[in-house]
Scaffold this motif. Structure first.
Motif, mmCIF file in Angstrom:
data_model
loop_
_atom_site.group_PDB
_atom_site.id
_atom_site.type_symbol
_atom_site.label_atom_id
_atom_site.label_comp_id
_atom_site.label_asym_id
_atom_site.label_seq_id
_atom_site.Cartn_x
_atom_site.Cartn_y
_atom_site.Cartn_z
ATOM 1 N N ALA A 193 -26.334 -5.459 9.202
ATOM 2 C CA ALA A 193 -26.757 -5.771 7.870
ATOM 3 C C ALA A 193 -28.149 -4.872 7.781
ATOM 4 O O ALA A 193 -28.612 -4.469 8.767
ATOM 5 N N SER A 359 -23.891 -8.750 1.861
ATOM 6 C CA SER A 359 -24.610 -7.753 2.497
ATOM 7 C C SER A 359 -24.459 -7.691 4.019
ATOM 8 O O SER A 359 -24.962 -6.923 4.597
ATOM 9 N N GLN A 361 -21.876 -6.743 6.895
ATOM 10 C CA GLN A 361 -20.512 -6.120 6.909
ATOM 11 C C GLN A 361 -20.108 -6.576 8.138
ATOM 12 O O GLN A 361 -20.799 -6.348 9.264
#
Length: 551
Positions: A193, A359, A361
């Motif tokens: 992130a 947000s 990943q």
């Protein structure tokens, strides 16, 4: 060219009285087997509809078994070496870490299957933080310990859990691996992130939920955000009145705790570095800062506590990155009787369940990532092989129908291979896929021998399709049986081997043995029936074309 040349050189026709008793006995046995096969084939050819249903059922069973069989990547080998990564509290000191690491080593060495071990701690290229250590455990030969490395790990874990303040994560060292980083356990799952605070918030939630999954074990992460840090808040007014600068405070702290190199003593044989630091009893904790004195520009030394306030808090020991973004790697091992496919599906389900923000990943790394890629490419690889064989066979026989007859033998081999993996508790991985591709070539060759001879009998001897395929099956039964048995006996050592690293070869042997047995039994009966069915279909098509042309 070599095989025909050797046959012409070494094979000679002999009269019956010149043959030995073994040859005559085996010849009579083969003749009896062929005669019984002929009677069974006649019975099957009289019931072609039922046989076609069996062939169709085999194709359907192939799809079902492919969906049911557990899927993996590479099997876990027993190479006789176990890698261990220890992890203590993030605020641990070097002395406490050394004591706990030694306690772990004593527990490991008490296991009767362990021969020796090497252990080290400290910050270097492998250990990026002080609270982690490495351990390489050498096992006794497999013939002596009589137990797999994974079972030894499970046996050690309850005893190692009794050592307070430290955890040891273990995994067998593999001969074949694609990992590009050293992780605490075998498989890796990363979160990244742009905001590191999101990782601090969501990684503990995800870890807590993953710990409850039965598919996973030994779950760990490299999130190191709870390190102990001391803050020195300088009272600049008081320090200025005494003539003490921040640089002087920094020098005093570095002299006490920074291991300053102040000199080097040279001898004829070696050299010794002189390091300045306080005695161990004066650096046992944050309270040691109260015993530090700072030298002003003039006058006696001043206690640091008289010009500064001391507070403690948490700080990250290390911030890992993937690309340019902060990232955390969660590593895990597989629980017994679960495959990597089960674990991947379970992790993805948890990710959706807890509502991980967009947000953050996520991605699998190493073997887990390659496994996901292989799932999408395996079917395409097999399909490409089948299409290539169809094109080659179509050119060879100048027909669209007969290549399909030959390729119809492939589901029987796949059924046997998948059933063998399922019965043995093995997984469909890369090595097993190699075995399936080998089976495609072997089983296809058996059908080619029958179809090729039947076509020759139809075209040059004027026989009906049923007579031609029946004669072809009887005449080619012996070479088909011999080549299948040769391949089968060659695969048995792969399936039954028990040496070091034999786990990597077991899936290859299982797929070949299971596929050859099932395909040998089924294709000897289904291939002639499918040949006749497609022959009738082709005949009906030709008649339709002729009727259209006549009209």
């Amino acid at each position: 060219t070599l095989t025909p040349m050797m046959c012409a050189r070494f094979l000679h026709k002999k009269n019956d009285f010149q043959e030995n008793s073994f040859y005559r006995t085996t010849g009579r046995w083969f003749d009896a087997v062929i005669a019984r096969y002929g009677r069974a084939l006649e019975w099957v050819l009289d019931r072609q509809v039922a046989t076609l249903l069996v062939a169709a059922g085999t194709l359907g069973l192939t799809v079902v078994l492919y969906l049911v069989v557990p899927k993996g990547f590479f099997p876990v080998q027993d190479t006789g070496v176990i890698q261990g990564i220890s992890e203590a509290q993030q605020s641990v000191s070097f002395a406490a870490m050394a004591e706990r690491q030694q306690a772990l080593a004593k527990v490991v060495l008490r296991d009767p299957a362990v021969e020796s071990l090497s252990s080290f701690i400290g910050v270097d290229g492998s250990n990026v933080t002080l609270n982690s250590g490495r351990m390489l455990i050498n096992l006794k030969p497999l013939s002596v310990r009589k137990i797999h490395a994974s079972d030894i790990i499970r046996r050690l874990q309850p005893e190692l859990a009794k050592v307070p303040g430290i955890t040891l994560y273990m995994q067998p060292v593999q001969d074949l691996t694609i990992e590009d980083r050293v992780s605490r356990t075998q498989y890796q799952y990363t979160l990244e992130a742009a905001d590191g605070a999101l990782l601090d918030e969501w990684v503990p939630k995800l870890m807590q939920r993953l710990s409850s999954l039965p598919e996973l074990t030994d779950i760990a992460s490299d999130l190191q955000n709870q390190g102990l840090q001391a803050y020195v808040d300088i009272d600049r007014d008081s320090a200025g009145r005494l003539g003490i600068t921040p640089a002087a405070i920094d020098t005093a702290l570095y002299n006490a705790f920074g291991q300053r190199l102040i000199s080097t003593i040279y001898t004829q044989a070696t050299q010794y570095r002189v390091v300045l630091e306080v005695k161990p009893e004066f650096r046992g904790g944050p309270d040691a800062l109260k015993d530090i004195y700072v030298a002003p520009a003039s006058g006696p030394q001043v206690p640091l506590s008289s010009i500064a306030q001391f507070t403690t808090g948490t700080a990250p020991l290390a911030i890992n990155h993937i690309g340019q973004f902060p990232a955390v790697t969660i590593s895990f091992n597989l629980a017994p009787r679960y495959s990597l496919g089960h674990a991947v599906d379970a992790i993805q389900a948890v990710e959706r369940e807890i509502g991980l923000p967009a947000s953050v990943q996520t991605a699998f790394q190493g073997a887990a990532a390659s496994f996901r890629d292989s799932l999408s490419s395996t079917l395409l690889l097999i399909l490409a092989a089948v299409v290539t064989m169809y094109i080659v066979l179509g050119v060879l026989y100048e027909s669209y129908i007969h290549p399909v007859t030959i390729l119809s033998t492939l589901p029987t081999a796949t059924v046997g291979a998948l059933a063998a993996l399922l019965l043995a508790g093995s997984q469909l991985g890369v090595v097993a896929i190699i075995g399936v591709i080998l089976l495609i070539g072997i089983v296809k060759k058996n059908a080619i021998m029958m179809i090729d001879f039947a076509l020759e009998a139809e075209r040059h001897e004027g026989k009906s399709p049923r007579e031609a395929i029946f004669q072809a099956c009887l005449l080619r039964f012996r070479p088909i049986l011999m080549t299948t048995c040769a391949s089968l006996f060659g695969a048995l050592p792969l399936m039954l081997g028990t040496g070091v690293g034999s786990e990597l070869r077991h899936p290859l042997g299982l797929t070949m043995v299971g596929g050859l047995i099932v395909s040998q039994v089924l294709t000897l009966f289904t291939t002639p029936v499918i040949y006749l069915a497609f022959d009738r279909l082709a005949l009906r098509y030709r008649r339709g074309r002729q009727a259209e042309a006549g009209a």
